[in-house]
Design an enzyme around this catalytic site. Structure first.
Site, PDB file in Angstrom:
ATOM      1  CE1 TYR A 196       4.759 -13.760   5.021  1.00 47.74           C
ATOM      2  CE2 TYR A 196       4.991 -14.009   2.927  1.00 47.74           C
ATOM      3  CZ  TYR A 196       4.590 -13.549   3.698  1.00 47.74           C
ATOM      4  OH  TYR A 196       2.711 -12.108   3.903  1.00 47.74           O
TER       5      TYR A 196
ATOM      6  CE1 TYR B 263      11.400  -9.971  -0.835  1.00 47.24           C
ATOM      7  CE2 TYR B 263       9.253  -9.319  -1.107  1.00 47.24           C
ATOM      8  CZ  TYR B 263       9.941 -10.298  -1.142  1.00 47.24           C
ATOM      9  OH  TYR B 263      10.049 -10.300  -2.370  1.00 47.24           O
ATOM     10  CG  HIS B 264       6.576  -4.939   1.506  1.00 44.41           C
ATOM     11  ND1 HIS B 264       6.797  -5.482   3.058  1.00 44.41           N
ATOM     12  CD2 HIS B 264       6.376  -6.616   1.048  1.00 44.41           C
ATOM     13  CE1 HIS B 264       6.739  -6.217   3.466  1.00 44.41           C
ATOM     14  NE2 HIS B 264       5.881  -7.388   2.074  1.00 44.41           N
TER      15      HIS B 264
ATOM     16  CE  LYS C  53      -3.942  -3.429  -6.540  1.00 39.03           C
ATOM     17  NZ  LYS C  53      -3.117  -5.228  -7.045  1.00 39.03           N
TER      18      LYS C  53
ATOM     19  CG  ASP D 170      -3.417  -6.822  -3.858  1.00 39.18           C
ATOM     20  OD1 ASP D 170      -2.350  -6.217  -3.904  1.00 39.18           O
ATOM     21  OD2 ASP D 170      -3.085  -6.794  -5.923  1.00 39.18           O
TER      22      ASP D 170
ATOM     23  CG  HIS E 250       0.870  -6.418  -3.424  1.00 38.65           C
ATOM     24  ND1 HIS E 250       0.106  -6.597  -2.131  1.00 38.65           N
ATOM     25  CD2 HIS E 250       2.548  -6.054  -2.390  1.00 38.65           C
ATOM     26  CE1 HIS E 250       1.497  -7.218  -1.781  1.00 38.65           C
ATOM     27  NE2 HIS E 250       2.768  -6.821  -1.527  1.00 38.65           N
TER      28      HIS E 250
END
Length: 734
Positions: A88, A242-243, A599, A603, A605
């Site tokens: 990736y 995954y996340h 934040k 982004d 996350h």
């Protein structure tokens, strides 16, 4: 009298009793049960497994390439062809990423996986004011088909499999890829690869959504429909767990929520009238592989079993490929540490081995420096070579499913199947994953798990070598890739202006109007129409905006879990120190310390931000959590409105050098320089002095124990309040 002949079961029981006796003697009075470990998933790990434990397990007996595919989707697996090395990557401009891709392919990489920058993910063109700190930082900037053509220049798209991690702006980005291939002379039916297109996961954890859930699911269905009809070699979704693990989910949660997501997508498509076998064979999955070695391998085996079981149960497909789970895996980014960073090479190797022994179809191995900043060419080569060594030097490709028959692994597989199946059943009884996401179930449970895990690490109950145990005396400096965000943005802006000057504006206006009509009237296929728009050189931002005008931009409501961190951590000197710092602030100010958690940029996350907010709240600090995707000025205004003493900023996408100085400057301009700014996340130490000089009060890198961060923050806030009080008193007296 003749003696009764002992059965194999009798012999096995006798041997087990003998072992128990010897083990008890070695424990010198401690109960044998003290050797049993309980995982975060609630699975008890016994100190010994024997043939007795494998008897009667319901999944035993299957073969590779046969339903339920527990031992692998292909009969020959790696003995015929090893997994695809699919690293990736993506950064800066399309040209620079293209150079990186071509170098990687020459070095043995077999497939491409594209990382897009956050501006692209969120459907903004590079010249939009909201993305000043995000362009080219955490991936490659793509605004038009011309960027996509440069990205794959010299890379034949009729023979190269390409995976694209894209969800929010999936329509214009996938359309750009299709048109770029078309203009390379490759028709859609010859394109192979995968688009992630997994929007439910975005609402749970990653947050790079654009539109509300309902229209977002319509987009998913349109993509499934278009690709099923026109792109037979292309995977229309990569259903991503995954996340979830990166956000803190335990392995049962990751497994169950991912399978449940997949079932929801199949339901949406079949409700539209698509036959299940027309698209299900092209669905793929994406799992995270962390450091629990045997459980990660068992998770992949359980995933294949569960997908086969639930697809048969709910949709009765006739094509065996519809119940065959194929997956890409990536080693865990959350397991990497900034401290003693070269340990991460070992972690990634262990995780890669777990993924391959679990039977993944393709794999990305993380670079060791990703807890510090963007990977360098040096670290990326080590990550890629990790896979080449596993394929060529270890012998693990010599036989299919080499862990099969392990008493321990087979029991773990059965436990994973049972616990995940129960959670999937609960979600189905709620009405499916869309309803579960709207009610906040997955997000809430994942955040609880993340907060408890951080507490265990901070208290030392969970060991991270080099972080909370066996720490080095001297940290080794690691070079970090630096991206000139302003230069990338200026280049993209110039390219956008050139395209807008040269294109047929009437054709663009008509193409965008067609998208608007289809979105409004629930007619047509949005991907087909997006392809038309990108052909005439509409931009990613324009297509996203025309859909936003119809659907609106979604804004999730921030919530913070409570009473998790403190309970998981327990007591001790570190907690006592936090209490003392808290009391000192109150004694000095007669106020309760107030933190505004922000934040900035695009982004999404928010694991770190949520963990800090939750833990600080447990310490008695009053915490307000801002909405995602704020500009520095918006964050400053909100902090002032809420009466915050401190603004905490979590940065994981390399925009800190642009966004944090802007925040400090806005506070000064608004007369609120008494509000402290602290930050944490993936920030290279080489940037610390720059941020401190810009006015940031404290920086907390990965691995900082939360109680230490709380003490530092409270003490700095106390000193700041005292200083500002004296400053104001001096001004009044003068």
């Amino acid at each position: 009298m003749s003696k009764t002949k002992k059965t194999p079961a009798d012999i096995a029981s006798a041997k087990r009793a003998s072992w128990q006796k010897k083990a008890s003697e070695e424990l010198r009075g401690a109960p044998l049960e003290s050797l049993t470990k309980t995982t975060a998933e609630g699975i008890d790990i016994a100190p010994l497994y024997t043939s007795e434990d494998a008897e009667g397990l319901p999944h035993m007996g299957s073969l590779p390439g046969e339903a339920p595919f527990l031992r692998g989707p292909r009969a020959s697996m790696y003995t015929h062809r090893p997994w695809t090395i699919r690293q990736y990557a993506g950064f800066s401009t399309a040209e620079e990423t293209n150079n990186f891709f071509r170098s990687a392919l020459n070095a043995g990489q077999k497939g491409l996986s594209v990382a897009f920058d956050l501006a692209t993910h969120r459907g903004y063109d590079s010249d939009h004011e909201r993305v000043r700190g995000d362009v080219g930082k955490a991936g490659v900037a793509i605004d038009t088909v011309e960027d996509m053509k440069r990205l794959f220049d010299g890379i034949p798209l009729d023979s190269m499999s390409v995976s694209m991690t894209m969800n929010g702006a999936v329509l214009p980005v996938l359309a750009s890829f299709i048109v770029a291939a078309e203009e390379q002379g490759v028709p859609a039916e010859k394109i192979s690869g995968t688009i992630q297109n997994d929007i439910l996961k975005e609402f749970m954890v990653r947050n790079t959504y654009i539109y509300p859930p309902s229209p977002s699911m319509r987009i998913v269905a349109d993509i499934i429909e278009h690709t099923a009809s026109n792109m037979p070699k292309f995977n229309s979704i990569s259903i991503s767990g995954y996340h979830m693990q990166e956000a803190g989910a335990n392995l049962v949660q990751e497994l169950a929520f991912t399978i449940a997501d997949g079932l929801e997508y199949v339901k949406v498509a079949t409700d539209r009238g698509l036959p299940v076998d027309s698209f299900a064979p092209r669905l793929s999955f994406f799992f995270c592989i962390g450091m629990n070695f045997f459980m990660e391998a068992a998770k992949l085996r359980a995933a294949r079993y569960l997908w086969s079981h639930w697809m048969e149960k709910l949709f009765q497909p006739q094509d065996e490929r519809s119940i065959m789970l194929r997956t890409h895996c990536q080693t865990s980014g959350a397991s990497l540490s900034e401290q003693d960073a070269y340990n991460n090479i070992i972690r990634t190797t262990i995780e890669a081995l777990a993924a391959t022994l679990g039977g993944t179809q393709s794999l990305h191995t993380n670079s060791f420096d990703e807890a510090i900043g963007l990977p360098t060419a040096f670290s990326a080569r080590i990550a890629r070579n990790t896979q080449l060594i596993l394929q060529n030097e270890t012998g693990i490709t010599d036989t299919v499913d080499p862990l099969a028959g392990s008493y321990y692994v087979e029991n773990l597989t059965a436990e994973m199947i049972e616990k995940a199946d129960a959670l999937i059943t609960e979600i189905q009884e709620m009405g499916g994953m869309t309803i579960a996401v709207q009610e906040g179930l997955p997000k809430r449970e994942i955040e609880k798990m993340a907060t408890a895990r951080q507490a265990r690490i901070d208290s030392g109950a969970q060991v991270i070598v080099g972080v909370n145990k066996f720490t080095p005396e001297d940290d080794i400096a690691v070079d970090v890739l630096e991206i000139d965000n302003d230069a990338v943005r200026e280049k993209q802006m110039a390219a956008l202006q050139s395209i807008r000057e040269r294109r047929d504006d009437d054709a663009v206006t008509a193409a965008l109007a067609a998208i608007s009509t289809a979105a409004t009237t629930q007619t047509g296929n949005l991907l087909s129409l997006a392809i038309d728009a990108m052909r005439v050189r509409a931009t990613v931002g324009e297509v996203s905006q025309i859909l936003t005008d119809v659907f609106g931009r979604y804004s999730g409501k921030p919530e913070v879990v409570k009473n998790i961190y403190q309970e998981a951590y327990g007591g001790g000197p570190a907690i006592d120190a936090v209490k003392a710092s808290f009391q000192k602030f109150q004694d000095e100010t007669s106020e309760v310390p107030k933190l505004y958690m922000a934040k900035l940029g695009q982004d999404g996350h928010d694991r770190g931000a949520k963990v800090i907010a939750s833990a600080f709240g447990d310490f008695g600090i009053e915490v307000d959590v801002g909405t995602l995707f704020q500009t520095p000025e918006e964050a400053a205004d909100t902090a002032i409105e809420t009466g915050a003493h401190i603004i905490g900023v979590s940065s994981l996408a390399a925009g800190h050098k642009t966004l944090l100085p802007e925040l400090v400057q806005h506070l000064k301009e608004k007369g609120a320089e008494d509000i402290l700014v602290i930050c944490g996340g993936i920030i290279p130490q080489q940037d610390y002095q720059f941020l401190l000089d810009a006015g940031v009060a404290a920086i907390f890198g990965p691995g900082t124990p939360v109680p230490d961060a709380a003490c530092t923050t409270l003490d700095a806030a106390t000193d700041n309040m005292r200083r500002m009080h004296n400053y104001r008193k001096d001004r009044l007296s003068s």
